[in-house]
Enzyme design. Sequence first.
Site, PDB file in Angstrom:
ATOM      1  N   ASP A  67       0.817  -1.212   0.000  1.00 23.79           N
ATOM      2  CA  ASP A  67       0.000   0.000   0.000  1.00 23.79           C
ATOM      3  C   ASP A  67       0.853   1.265   0.000  1.00 23.79           C
ATOM      4  O   ASP A  67       2.078   1.210   0.176  1.00 23.79           O
ATOM      5  CB  ASP A  67      -0.965  -0.012   1.201  1.00 23.79           C
ATOM      6  CG  ASP A  67      -0.279  -0.332   2.522  1.00 23.79           C
ATOM      7  OD1 ASP A  67       0.969  -0.339   2.561  1.00 23.79           O
ATOM      8  OD2 ASP A  67      -0.987  -0.567   3.511  1.00 23.79           O
ATOM      9  N   ASN A 136      -7.421  -2.481  14.271  1.00 22.52           N
ATOM     10  CA  ASN A 136      -8.816  -2.751  13.907  1.00 22.52           C
ATOM     11  C   ASN A 136      -8.926  -3.928  12.937  1.00 22.52           C
ATOM     12  O   ASN A 136      -9.973  -4.146  12.342  1.00 22.52           O
ATOM     13  CB  ASN A 136      -9.459  -1.494  13.298  1.00 22.52           C
ATOM     14  CG  ASN A 136      -8.788  -1.077  11.989  1.00 22.52           C
ATOM     15  OD1 ASN A 136      -7.860  -1.738  11.519  1.00 22.52           O
ATOM     16  ND2 ASN A 136      -9.261  -0.006  11.388  1.00 22.52           N
ATOM     17  N   HIS A 138      -7.175  -4.387  10.113  1.00 23.61           N
ATOM     18  CA  HIS A 138      -6.900  -4.165   8.688  1.00 23.61           C
ATOM     19  C   HIS A 138      -5.612  -4.865   8.265  1.00 23.61           C
ATOM     20  O   HIS A 138      -4.704  -5.086   9.069  1.00 23.61           O
ATOM     21  CB  HIS A 138      -6.905  -2.670   8.312  1.00 23.61           C
ATOM     22  CG  HIS A 138      -5.747  -1.850   8.785  1.00 23.61           C
ATOM     23  ND1 HIS A 138      -5.900  -0.585   9.316  1.00 23.61           N
ATOM     24  CD2 HIS A 138      -4.417  -2.081   8.791  1.00 23.61           C
ATOM     25  CE1 HIS A 138      -4.723  -0.089   9.610  1.00 23.61           C
ATOM     26  NE2 HIS A 138      -3.798  -0.974   9.313  1.00 23.61           N
TER      27      HIS A 138
HETATM   28  C1  GLP Z   1      -0.393   0.437   8.679  1.00 26.70           C
HETATM   29  C2  GLP Z   1      -0.158  -0.333   7.359  1.00 26.70           C
HETATM   30  C3  GLP Z   1      -0.350  -1.823   7.527  1.00 26.70           C
HETATM   31  C4  GLP Z   1       0.321  -2.248   8.823  1.00 26.70           C
HETATM   32  C5  GLP Z   1      -0.446  -1.665   9.984  1.00 26.70           C
HETATM   33  C6  GLP Z   1       0.179  -1.955  11.349  1.00 26.70           C
HETATM   34  O1  GLP Z   1      -1.423   1.354   8.651  1.00 26.70           O
HETATM   35  N1  GLP Z   1      -0.976   0.111   6.262  1.00 26.70           N
HETATM   36  O2  GLP Z   1       0.177  -2.513   6.409  1.00 26.70           O
HETATM   37  O3  GLP Z   1       0.311  -3.642   8.941  1.00 26.70           O
HETATM   38  O4  GLP Z   1      -0.753  -0.322   9.816  1.00 26.70           O
HETATM   39  O5  GLP Z   1       1.246  -1.116  11.626  1.00 26.70           O
HETATM   40  P1  GLP Z   1       2.255  -1.367  12.817  1.00 26.70           P
HETATM   41  O6  GLP Z   1       3.081  -2.522  12.420  1.00 26.70           O
HETATM   42  O7  GLP Z   1       3.059  -0.102  12.922  1.00 26.70           O
HETATM   43  O8  GLP Z   1       1.443  -1.637  14.019  1.00 26.70           O
END
Ligand code: GLP
Length: 240
Positions: A67, A136, A138
């Site tokens: 992304d 959440n 995602h």
């Molecule tokens: C971001 C990215 C995701 C990632 C998630 C968790 O928003 N778009 O691909 O897995 O959030 O991030 P973190 O690893 O910093 O908790």
Amino acid sequence: MNLIVCKNYEEVSAEAAKIVFEQIKQKPDSVLGLATGSTPEGLYANMIRANQAGEISFRDVRTVNLDEYYPIRPENDQSYRYFMNQKLFLHIDIDRSNTHVPDGTAADPQKEGLRYEQLISDLGGIDLQVLGIGQNGHIGFNEPDTELDAITHKTDLTPSTIAVNSRFFASEEDVPKQALTMGMRSILNARKIILLACGKEKHTALQHLLNGKISTHWPASLLNLHSDVTVICDTAAREG
Ligand code: GLP
């Protein structure tokens, strides 16, 4: 679903690195699907270390990232392209023209989504997809909703994701409100998937993935439809 529970973040990163190295040893020109966020940083540090120690080469590896914020320029230090360059690509022997991130400057996001899908297919599909998970639930930027998109698309970020991600920005207003992300099909088409989750903040999302049920309100739960997923988490994420 395979589950590996590790003591801490360092172990999670080392386990993930083992799987990535195994993949590259089996297929030196593997297509790796890569993720941003803080969680995979330890994996990337292991990849850099092993590469610089001459233990593994990424010379023929191709990468596609999940992304990118939208709109954003690649040289913006909050862009995911910038993150990937700084955290990994600049420090390993990969050919940077073989590294791909959705184009946050694309004038027509729908066209960019189709281009990205074509690119993944031209590369022969993703051999190993690395995922983090949002609080959440995602994955990529596939946010909880009643419907989810199948292919790479532009999406609105939920207020909770904007709030969580604001830690990387000067203020919450500076966080882009939209992003381009691979869709559920783009992710589920990967031959093999590893998902990394660390910290108690991820416990609820992880529960919804590990309970074997599927809901678009917990996008990661759709990984239950895939036959080769390994979840690597620490005890904090597992136990809450
Ligand atoms: C971001 C990215 C995701 C990632 C998630 C968790 O928003 N778009 O691909 O897995 O959030 O991030 P973190 O690893 O910093 O908790």
